[in-house]
Design an enzyme around this catalytic site. Structure first.
Site, PDB file in Angstrom:
ATOM      1  N   GLU A  79      -1.873  -5.329  -3.783  1.00 51.07           N
ATOM      2  CA  GLU A  79      -0.946  -4.568  -2.941  1.00 51.07           C
ATOM      3  C   GLU A  79       0.187  -5.450  -2.440  1.00 51.07           C
ATOM      4  O   GLU A  79       1.352  -5.022  -2.397  1.00 51.07           O
ATOM      5  CB  GLU A  79      -1.703  -3.942  -1.775  1.00 51.07           C
ATOM      6  CG  GLU A  79      -2.652  -2.835  -2.200  1.00 51.07           C
ATOM      7  CD  GLU A  79      -3.417  -2.226  -1.054  1.00 51.07           C
ATOM      8  OE1 GLU A  79      -3.944  -1.108  -1.222  1.00 51.07           O
ATOM      9  OE2 GLU A  79      -3.506  -2.859   0.025  1.00 51.07           O
ATOM     10  N   ASP A  88       0.834  -1.198   0.000  1.00 50.12           N
ATOM     11  CA  ASP A  88       0.000   0.000   0.000  1.00 50.12           C
ATOM     12  C   ASP A  88       0.874   1.255   0.000  1.00 50.12           C
ATOM     13  O   ASP A  88       0.595   2.227  -0.720  1.00 50.12           O
ATOM     14  CB  ASP A  88      -0.918  -0.024   1.218  1.00 50.12           C
ATOM     15  CG  ASP A  88      -1.775   1.220   1.329  1.00 50.12           C
ATOM     16  OD1 ASP A  88      -2.612   1.441   0.447  1.00 50.12           O
ATOM     17  OD2 ASP A  88      -1.602   1.971   2.313  1.00 50.12           O
TER      18      ASP A  88
END
Length: 238
Positions: A125, A53
Site C-alpha cells: 500500500e 490504501d
C-alpha cells in the site's frame, strides 16, 4: 546469512523491474519500504500506507465499475473487498519479493516468512502511494492494473470462518468444544505476534500465529481442519 538489502540506485532499479515505475525521488521509495519496526529509522511508511490504501481503493473501484457495467453494487462490492483485502496485498508483496527490500525488524520478518504478513501488505500500500506521489495517478493505475486485474475473477464468496467450522465439526463428531490457549505473545506493542494453540479432546493440538489473538486462533483452527482432512474433503481449502 541473507543477501544485503539494496539501497539507492540499486534499490530503484530492482523496484523498477518489478513495478514498471522508475522513481525520481529515491527518498520517497526508501520511506515506502521502511516499516515502523525498523531500527534507527528516521521515517516510516505508515502515512504512505494510509494514502496508498485510498489510492488502491479508487483504482480497483474504477476497474470493477468499468469491467462489470451491468453489475449491481451488491455484486461488485464483495469482489472489491476481496481485491483490496490485506491478504491480497500481502500476496502481491510476496510476488514482488518485497521481503528482500523492506526495511523492518529482523525478528518480525523471520516470524512472518513464507506467509506474507501484515508488514508486506503495508509495504504494498505504501509503494502504491509512493508511485502515485512520484509519478501521478496514471503511474499508480498502471502498476495496480498489472497486478490486480488478473485477480478480478477471483472467487469472492465469503471466506470460511475456521473457528465456526471447527466448532461445528467438533459438535458433529462428539460433545467436546475447541479450547484456545495463547502460547506466546512476541514483538513490540505496535506489531505483536500471537501464537495460539487449539485443543480438542481426542486430537493432537494445532497451533497458528497472527498479528492479533483472533487471527492466531483462526490460523490454529485452520491448521486443525486441514490436518484432519475436513477442509480438503468439504471445502477444497489449500
Amino acid at each position: 546469512m541473507g543477501l544485503k538489502r539494496p539501497t539507492g540506485d540499486e534499490l530503484a532499479r530492482a523496484i523498477a523491474e518489478r513495478t514498471g515505475h522508475v522513481f525520481s525521488d529515491l527518498r520517497l521509495l526508501e520511506t515506502a519500504l521502511t516499516h515502523s519496526s525498523a531500527v534507527r529509522a528516521v521515517a516510516n511508511n505508515e502515512r504512505l500506507e494510509f494514502l496508498g490504501d485510498r489510492v488502491l481503493g479508487l483504482i480497483v473501484a474504477d476497474m470493477l465499475f468499468r469491467q462489470f457495467p451491468d453489475a449491481s453494487e451488491g455484486e461488485i462490492a464483495p469482489r472489491f473487498n476481496a481485491l483490496v483485502d490485506a491478504r491480497t496485498c500481502a500476496q502481491v508483496g510476496v510476488e514482488l519479493e518485497l521481503d528482500r527490500f523492506v526495511r523492518a525488524d529482523a525478528a518480525l520478518k523471520a516470524r512472518m516468512r513464507g506467509s506474507g504478513g501484515n508488514y508486506l501488505a503495508d509495504a504494498v500500500e505504501a509503494l502504491i502511494a509512493a508511485i502515485y506521489l512520484d509519478g501521478g495517478l496514471e503511474a499508480a493505475r498502471g502498476f495496480v492494473l498489472r497486478l490486480w486485474q488478473p485477480r478480478i475473477h477471483t472467487v469472492v464468496a465469503k471466506p470460511p470462518n475456521p473457528k465456526s467450522e471447527l466448532q461445528e465439526w467438533a459438535a458433529r463428531i462428539g460433545d467436546a468444544r475447541p479450547e484456545y490457549i495463547i502460547d506466546r505473545r512476541e514483538g513490540p506493542d505496535h506489531e505483536p505476534v500471537f501464537t495460539v494453540s487449539v485443543r480438542l479432546a481426542g486430537f493432537e493440538p494445532a497451533s497458528g500465529t497472527g498479528g492479533s489473538r483472533r487471527s492466531a486462533e483462526e490460523a490454529a483452527a485452520s491448521a486443525m481442519l486441514r490436518r484432519e482432512g475436513v477442509w480438503e474433503a468439504q471445502e477444497g481449502a489449500p
